[in-house]
Design a protein around this motif. Sequence first.
Motif, PDB file in Angstrom:
ATOM      1  N   ILE A 189       0.847  -1.199   0.000  1.00 65.86           N
ATOM      2  CA  ILE A 189       0.000   0.000   0.000  1.00 65.86           C
ATOM      3  C   ILE A 189       0.885   1.252   0.000  1.00 65.86           C
ATOM      4  O   ILE A 189       1.919   1.305   0.662  1.00 65.86           O
ATOM      5  N   GLY A 190       0.476   2.270  -0.727  1.00 70.67           N
ATOM      6  CA  GLY A 190       1.195   3.549  -0.712  1.00 70.67           C
ATOM      7  C   GLY A 190       1.364   4.154  -2.072  1.00 70.67           C
ATOM      8  O   GLY A 190       1.387   5.371  -2.247  1.00 70.67           O
ATOM      9  N   GLY A 191       1.527   3.300  -3.089  1.00 72.74           N
ATOM     10  CA  GLY A 191       1.634   3.812  -4.445  1.00 72.74           C
ATOM     11  C   GLY A 191       2.900   4.578  -4.735  1.00 72.74           C
ATOM     12  O   GLY A 191       2.912   5.463  -5.606  1.00 72.74           O
ATOM     13  N   ASP A 192       3.988   4.251  -4.049  1.00 73.77           N
ATOM     14  CA  ASP A 192       5.247   4.969  -4.271  1.00 73.77           C
ATOM     15  C   ASP A 192       6.347   4.020  -4.722  1.00 73.77           C
ATOM     16  O   ASP A 192       7.524   4.229  -4.443  1.00 73.77           O
ATOM     17  N   ASN A 193       5.963   2.963  -5.436  1.00 75.26           N
ATOM     18  CA  ASN A 193       6.951   1.959  -5.840  1.00 75.26           C
ATOM     19  C   ASN A 193       7.465   2.158  -7.251  1.00 75.26           C
ATOM     20  O   ASN A 193       8.393   1.452  -7.670  1.00 75.26           O
ATOM     21  N   ALA A 194       6.872   3.006  -8.040  1.00 74.41           N
ATOM     22  CA  ALA A 194       7.225   3.142  -9.458  1.00 74.41           C
ATOM     23  C   ALA A 194       8.692   3.498  -9.624  1.00 74.41           C
ATOM     24  O   ALA A 194       9.412   2.900 -10.428  1.00 74.41           O
ATOM     25  N   GLU A 195       9.173   4.482  -8.860  1.00 74.23           N
ATOM     26  CA  GLU A 195      10.575   4.907  -8.991  1.00 74.23           C
ATOM     27  C   GLU A 195      11.515   3.825  -8.490  1.00 74.23           C
ATOM     28  O   GLU A 195      12.617   3.653  -9.028  1.00 74.23           O
TER      29      GLU A 195
END
Length: 546
Positions: A111-117
């Motif tokens: 959860i968090g949605g900050d994995n792309a980078e």
Amino acid sequence: MKRRLSFQVKLFLSLVLFSCLLLALLGTILFHFIDRQLHHDLGQRARVQASEIALMPGLAEKVARRDFAGIAALIQPLRNQSDASYIVIGDTQEHHLYHSESPERLNLPMIGGDNAEVLQGKTIISVRKGGIGVSLRSKAPILNAQHQVIGIVSVGYLTSYIANINVSLLWQASLYGVALLLLLFIFSWMFSRNLKKQMFWLEPKDIALLVLQQKALLEAMYEGVFAVNAERQLILINRAARELLDIQQSESELLGKPLDAVLQIPAAFLRQHEVKTHDHVTVLNQRQVIVNRVAIELEPGEPGGWVCSFRDKNDINTLSSQLSQVKRYADNLRIMRHEQLNWTATLVGLLQMQRYDDAMRYIHAQSAGAQQVLDFVSARFTSPALCGLLLGKYVSAREKGVELKFDPACQLSRIPAALSETALMSVIGNLLDNAVDATLNATPPAAPIELYISGRNQELLIEVADQGCGIDDSIKPHLFEQGVTSKPSSNDDMFGAEHGIGLYLAAGYVQQAGGSIEISDNSPQGTIFSVFIPFQPAALTGLSHE
């Protein structure tokens, strides 16, 4: 009636309120600074831990095989030593492979949605809401041997954990703040009390009223007043002082200037060891004045300045001479009245005995001498006041048993312009009084006093010669100074207080008129006073003695 707070209480409360507001402001700034610094430090700590975990040997292989038990066995020892709130391992599909706090979340999405980078190979720091709450976390990529991203390491600190640290630090700071505030309370009270003491326990409105009263009082005073501080800078001067000393500048233009830049004063005018002086004769701005000087003592024995009041010496001399003149006139009238009563009583007795011839002879005998002196004085002197003075002195001396003889060459038709008639009366009267006193104190019995007054040769000459007790040579140089006398001390306070003033006043008038006084010894004994006053004075010639 509503009670008003005193200045001390108002000042204390103001200082306390200001101190509280200042401490509150400083506390807020300190809290924000500590919170920001704590977020930065914990973020960097999480970044270092995430990066080190991602590089652990064997972790990449276990992530590639999705070996849950192997990953847990590898990471759990690190979790026990770490201060982080949680450690999470995920795959490229963003599913949990390990969760230190919630094992039940395995295979569930991250959860968090900050994995792309992170999946692009970057290490990041972010604040996101995860499965167990909002946290400050850092994520690092797990790379295989071909440097391909095969997983994610997330190390985070819950914001509640950070808040607990902030509260702990804030509590410690608040203890110091309370101690500091208590010290500020004590300081504020001591400061306000000391300030009130410096103000002599007066309220500001009372001080303002005193200042207004002082200004009104100074402006209403006839005497000149000025004050200087310890550095001898002018801090006060009233209107009378400026007028008496012919100062054109206003008070505001003079304040703060050195005293010697405003006035011409003697070198030793303000002596450090003199706390108080009274009736001191000095010269300010080339004008003779009588000064009273009092030191301003902020601390005992430490002058913080001086207050000086002064008046024109000529005014005092005028009043003194006028008073002396009135007293002489009154004495002369008393003497003449006394003699007239005696003459009248004698004449009445002769008339009652019907001895008319004896009465006529008595009248002619008594009036002959007085009429002769009256005719002589009236013919030789044009000033009525001078004639009255000489007649009075003649009668007064005769009553005391002393003869006053007038030189036949006496002649005075005018008075020098620089010498007033009142001053002339004072000079002659004081010299004659001094001669009579010296004659009465002499042995053998009193000899006549000789008086010569002349206005010939462009100068006024006055000579008074007596054959009295004389003047000691040690006194002559100081005879015309105030308080110096050749007369013996007297127990009579009224008349003893006048000793040392008559000749001082006479010498002052002579000097102001540009004349001089000479003292010489008479033969066989006594003293001769000679006064020379030019009708056109060129300069002050001063006093002398032989």
